[in-house]
Each structure stands twice: as structure tokens, then as C-alpha cells.
Design an enzyme around this catalytic site. Structure first.
Site, PDB file in Angstrom:
ATOM      1  N   ARG A 230      35.449  32.990  37.517  1.00 51.83           N
ATOM      2  CA  ARG A 230      35.770  32.789  38.930  1.00 51.83           C
ATOM      3  C   ARG A 230      34.504  32.269  39.604  1.00 51.83           C
ATOM      4  O   ARG A 230      33.424  32.814  39.360  1.00 51.83           O
ATOM      5  CB  ARG A 230      36.193  34.140  39.519  1.00 51.83           C
ATOM      6  CG  ARG A 230      36.646  34.091  40.956  1.00 51.83           C
ATOM      7  CD  ARG A 230      37.216  35.424  41.409  1.00 51.83           C
ATOM      8  NE  ARG A 230      36.189  36.470  41.478  1.00 51.83           N
ATOM      9  CZ  ARG A 230      36.407  37.717  41.924  1.00 51.83           C
ATOM     10  NH1 ARG A 230      37.618  38.065  42.301  1.00 51.83           N
ATOM     11  NH2 ARG A 230      35.450  38.601  41.962  1.00 51.83           N
TER      12      ARG A 230
ATOM     13  N   TYR B  50      31.164  34.965  54.352  1.00 53.70           N
ATOM     14  CA  TYR B  50      31.358  36.410  54.478  1.00 53.70           C
ATOM     15  C   TYR B  50      30.000  37.114  54.562  1.00 53.70           C
ATOM     16  O   TYR B  50      29.699  37.818  55.529  1.00 53.70           O
ATOM     17  CB  TYR B  50      32.177  36.950  53.291  1.00 53.70           C
ATOM     18  CG  TYR B  50      32.177  38.453  53.203  1.00 53.70           C
ATOM     19  CD1 TYR B  50      32.672  39.219  54.249  1.00 53.70           C
ATOM     20  CD2 TYR B  50      31.655  39.110  52.083  1.00 53.70           C
ATOM     21  CE1 TYR B  50      32.644  40.606  54.192  1.00 53.70           C
ATOM     22  CE2 TYR B  50      31.629  40.495  52.016  1.00 53.70           C
ATOM     23  CZ  TYR B  50      32.126  41.236  53.070  1.00 53.70           C
ATOM     24  OH  TYR B  50      32.092  42.609  53.011  1.00 53.70           O
TER      25      TYR B  50
HETATM   26  N1  UDP Z   1      37.844  40.491  37.957  1.00 52.26           N
HETATM   27  C1  UDP Z   1      38.606  40.071  36.886  1.00 52.26           C
HETATM   28  N2  UDP Z   1      39.968  39.931  37.065  1.00 52.26           N
HETATM   29  C2  UDP Z   1      40.587  40.207  38.258  1.00 52.26           C
HETATM   30  C3  UDP Z   1      39.798  40.657  39.334  1.00 52.26           C
HETATM   31  C4  UDP Z   1      38.427  40.789  39.152  1.00 52.26           C
HETATM   32  O1  UDP Z   1      38.096  39.805  35.786  1.00 52.26           O
HETATM   33  O2  UDP Z   1      41.821  40.055  38.357  1.00 52.26           O
HETATM   34  C5  UDP Z   1      36.395  40.664  37.782  1.00 52.26           C
HETATM   35  C6  UDP Z   1      35.557  39.818  38.726  1.00 52.26           C
HETATM   36  O3  UDP Z   1      35.289  38.567  38.158  1.00 52.26           O
HETATM   37  C7  UDP Z   1      34.298  40.676  38.873  1.00 52.26           C
HETATM   38  C8  UDP Z   1      34.818  42.104  38.724  1.00 52.26           C
HETATM   39  O4  UDP Z   1      36.082  41.994  38.086  1.00 52.26           O
HETATM   40  O5  UDP Z   1      33.403  40.429  37.819  1.00 52.26           O
HETATM   41  C9  UDP Z   1      34.987  42.816  40.056  1.00 52.26           C
HETATM   42  O6  UDP Z   1      35.731  41.960  40.913  1.00 52.26           O
HETATM   43  P1  UDP Z   1      36.298  42.431  42.315  1.00 52.26           P
HETATM   44  O7  UDP Z   1      37.090  41.285  42.858  1.00 52.26           O
HETATM   45  O8  UDP Z   1      36.986  43.737  42.161  1.00 52.26           O
HETATM   46  O9  UDP Z   1      35.010  42.696  43.197  1.00 52.26           O
HETATM   47  P2  UDP Z   1      33.728  41.755  43.510  1.00 52.26           P
HETATM   48  O10 UDP Z   1      32.743  42.046  42.412  1.00 52.26           O
HETATM   49  O11 UDP Z   1      34.194  40.343  43.541  1.00 52.26           O
HETATM   50  O12 UDP Z   1      33.269  42.252  44.831  1.00 52.26           O
END
Ligand code: UDP
Length: 347
Positions: A295, A150
Site C-alpha cells: 500500500r 492528515y
Molecule cells: N494492512 C494489511 N491489510 C489490510 C489492512 C492493513 O496488510 O487490510 C497492513 C498495513 O499495510 C499496515 C498494517 O497492516 O502495515 C496496519 O495498518 P492499519 O491500516 O491498521 O494502520 P496504519 O499502520 O496504516 O495506521
């Protein structure tokens, strides 16, 4: 001038259309509706009769895009159309290179042959990869080493843009181009017309709000053992209307022959726990929260330094309070628990 907005049926693209239409611009948008929705386009066309043309199609279709450019006299392009899921990009890298790099290149080839003078690319802070702690907050000169297809495919298009500008300047037909890089966009149009509807939804704030609505069993926190004050990841959440405001300011400022790169951010981060608490406070609802595993690929702390665009264009995020960001989203989610209602999986 007419502005071509690619990806206008998506979350950010539709908010950009609203802002441009409010400012009285003539706008045409192309969207293949792969991930976008027809409904926000219809709502905008009802609100601004005769001002917005929608063309269903793909930006990779050079014949189609040339026809649109010629028919509407497009001079400015705001490019949002993209595939945007990091995990999916790892699973389907060639699809991401096709959708984000090859399709954008086709669009640029058409721009080169037509009367386009300004190109504003909605890029991503994922082009920076995982900068070490010494590089946070991220500035525009932080080295760009993306760690997934990406980010790599978006960075590749930035490079195409800079090459195009260089060649056009040296051939005496200068064009202006900008790349705007940002992380977490959140919130919805505070006028209540447009919202956020992804399928599948993976972003933190909408996922929490769906749990608050009872549409999800619970919210899983992806890791509580990070080296941060409460152990959860810290991110910089920018309101979608502030994001769009930056795009419009850049469009107005950009002169032929210029290239600009800006980070868009609030400049401070909130932890996952803080976001959950803000959602509890705003919604007044109880929902289950479970601490889960990390994750893959999540850096502990990510936030960017927006001072370059603040100094050069006077842009600053107006909505910096997390509660206000969540409130604007909650309002739309309450009224549209099934989103725009046209996703087969959730209809
Ligand atoms: N996150 C989480 N649970 C979820 C979705 C996201 O704990 O169900 C956490 C994720 O690990 C990150 C933050 O929330 O630290 C923001 O994640 P998001 O996917 O919204 O955006 P990213 O930072 O990946 O662009």
C-alpha cells in the site's frame, strides 16, 4: 471541573468518555456524528444517568462551543474530533485542513475567551512522517516532517497550541497543553459496552475480525517483501484503554504554564503476519488470506519509544499481549457483527 470531550461519539473518544465517567468526572461532549455513532453515547448515558451531556454539532461553530463552555463551566478540553484517514487526506486535502486545523483553531479561539485551563490534544505519530531507520523507535524529539495532509494538519494544530500557551504565559494567564502522539490503536472496552465501528473500515485488526466473521471474503496483506523477518510491515498496537489511561494521567498532571509532548506506544512491534496468527488463535476461525501489493506510503517498521511518559508520569501500557488486545475486540465483534448498527452502508 467539567471536561469537554470533542469527538465523543467516535471509537477513541467514546472510550475516553467511559473512563472519565467511571472516575466520576462531569463530562460534556460535542460531536457532529459525521463519522461517530449516537449509540455509544446513549449506552453511556444509560450507564451513567445525568453525568454526560451530548451536544450534536461542530467544533467549528464558535457560538455553539462558547455556549457549551459557559453553560457547563468547562475548564479542561480533551480534543479527539478529527478526520483520520491518510488516503482520504491525500484525495481531499482542503477538507482535512478544514476539519483538523481550521475547526480546531476555532475551538482554541473559544478556549482562549473562556475559562479553559488545560487542553489535551489527541495528536498522531503521523506528525513524524516517515522517519528513517536511524529514528526508530521514534522519540518525542524525532523531527516532525509529515508526509500527508492528515499528519500535516494535526501538526499544524500542535503548533497553534504551543503558540497559544506561550502567549498566555507571557500575558500572566497561563494555560497547560499537551499533545499525545500514537500510531495503531486497537481493542475494545474489556467491560463489553463499547467497541470499534468505522465505516469504511480499513484498520488491520477489525478487517481481519470481519473476515473471521465471514463479513469479508478474505484479508489482503499489503506487501510481503519488506525488509522485516517475515516480509510484512511491523506496527506498534496499543490497547484503546491504555491510550485513554494516558490521556487521563496527562490531564491530572498538567499544570498551567506547562506544555507536554508524549509518544504513546507499547514500544514493540508486531508484523501483519503475527497479527493474523493472533486473530486465528483467538477466534478459532478459518479465513482466507491473500498476499497482495504494497500500500502506498507504508513504512516497513514503525514503533515509538514511550519512555518519556513512563519516566515522568509512570504510564505504561498494561495490555501488551497481542492476543489480549485481539480478544477484547473479538468479544465485541462477536456480539455486534454489524457494529453499532447505525451506518447506512452496513445496516
Ligand atoms: N494492512 C494489511 N491489510 C489490510 C489492512 C492493513 O496488510 O487490510 C497492513 C498495513 O499495510 C499496515 C498494517 O497492516 O502495515 C496496519 O495498518 P492499519 O491500516 O491498521 O494502520 P496504519 O499502520 O496504516 O495506521
Amino acid at each position: 471541573m467539567t471536561v469537554l470531550v470533542t469527538g465523543g461519539a467516535g471509537y477513541i473518544g467514546s472510550h475516553a468518555l467511559l473512563r472519565l465517567l467511571r472516575e466520576g468526572e462531569r463530562v460534556v461532549t460535542i460531536d457532529n456524528l459525521l463519522r461517530g455513532h449516537r449509540r455509544p453515547i446513549e449506552l453511556l448515558q444509560e450507564r451513567f444517568p445525568g453525568k454526560l451531556t451530548f451536544v450534536e454539532g461542530d467544533i467549528a461553530d464558535e457560538g455553539l462551543v462558547s455556549g457549551v463552555m459557559a453553560a457547563h463551566g468547562v475548564t479542561t478540553v480533551m480534543h479527539f474530533a478529527a478526520l483520520t484517514y491518510v488516503g482520504e487526506s491525500v484525495e481531499k486535502p482542503l477538507w482535512y485542513w478544514t476539519g483538523n486545523a481550521a475547526a480546531s483553531l476555532a475551538l482554541l479561539r473559544v478556549c482562549d475567551r473562556s475559562g479553559v485551563e488545560r487542553f489535551i490534544f489527541s495528536s498522531t505519530a503521523a506528525t513524524y512522517g516517515q522517519p528513517g531507520a536511524e529514528h526508530v523507535p521514534i522519540v518525542e524529539t524525532t523531527p516532525q516532517h509529515p508526509i500527508n495532509p492528515y499528519g500535516a494538519s494535526k501538526l499544524a494544530f500542535e503548533q497553534m497550541l504551543w503558540d497559544w500557551c506561550r502567549q498566555r504565559a507571557s500575558s500572566g494567564r497561563p494555560v497547560g497543553a499537551a499533545a499525545l502522539r500514537y500510531f495503531n490503536v486497537a481493542g475494545c472496552d474489556r467491560g463489553g459496552l463499547l467497541g470499534e465501528d468505522h465505516d469504511p473500515e480499513t484498520h488491520l485488526i477489525p478487517v481481519i475480525l470481519q473476515a473471521a466473521l465471514g463479513l469479508r471474503e478474505r484479508i489482503d496483506i499489503f506487501g510481503e517483501d519488506y525488509p522485516t523477518p517475515d516480509g510484512t510491515c511491523i506496527r506498534d498496537y496499543l490497547h484503546v484503554e491504555d491510550l485513554v489511561d494516558a490521556h487521563v494521567r496527562v490531564m491530572r498532571a498538567l499544570q498551567p504554564g506547562e506544555t507536554r509532548r508524549y509518544n504513546l506506544a507499547i514500544g514493540r512491534g508486531y508484523s501483519v503476519r503475527e497479527v493474523i496468527e493472533a486473530c486465528r488463535a483467538v477466534t478459532g476461525r478459518e479465513f482466507a488470506v491473500r498476499a497482495g501489493a504494497r500500500r502506498a506510503g507504508d513504512p516497513p517498521v514503525l514503533y515509538a519509544d514511550p519512555s518519556l511518559i513512563a519516566n515522568e508520569l509512570g504510564w505504561r501500557a498494561e495490555v501488551t499481549d497481542l492476543h489480549a488486545i485481539v480478544e477484547s475486540a473479538w468479544r465485541w465483534f462477536l456480539e455486534h457483527p454489524r457494529g453499532y448498527g447505525d451506518s447506512p452502508a452496513r445496516a
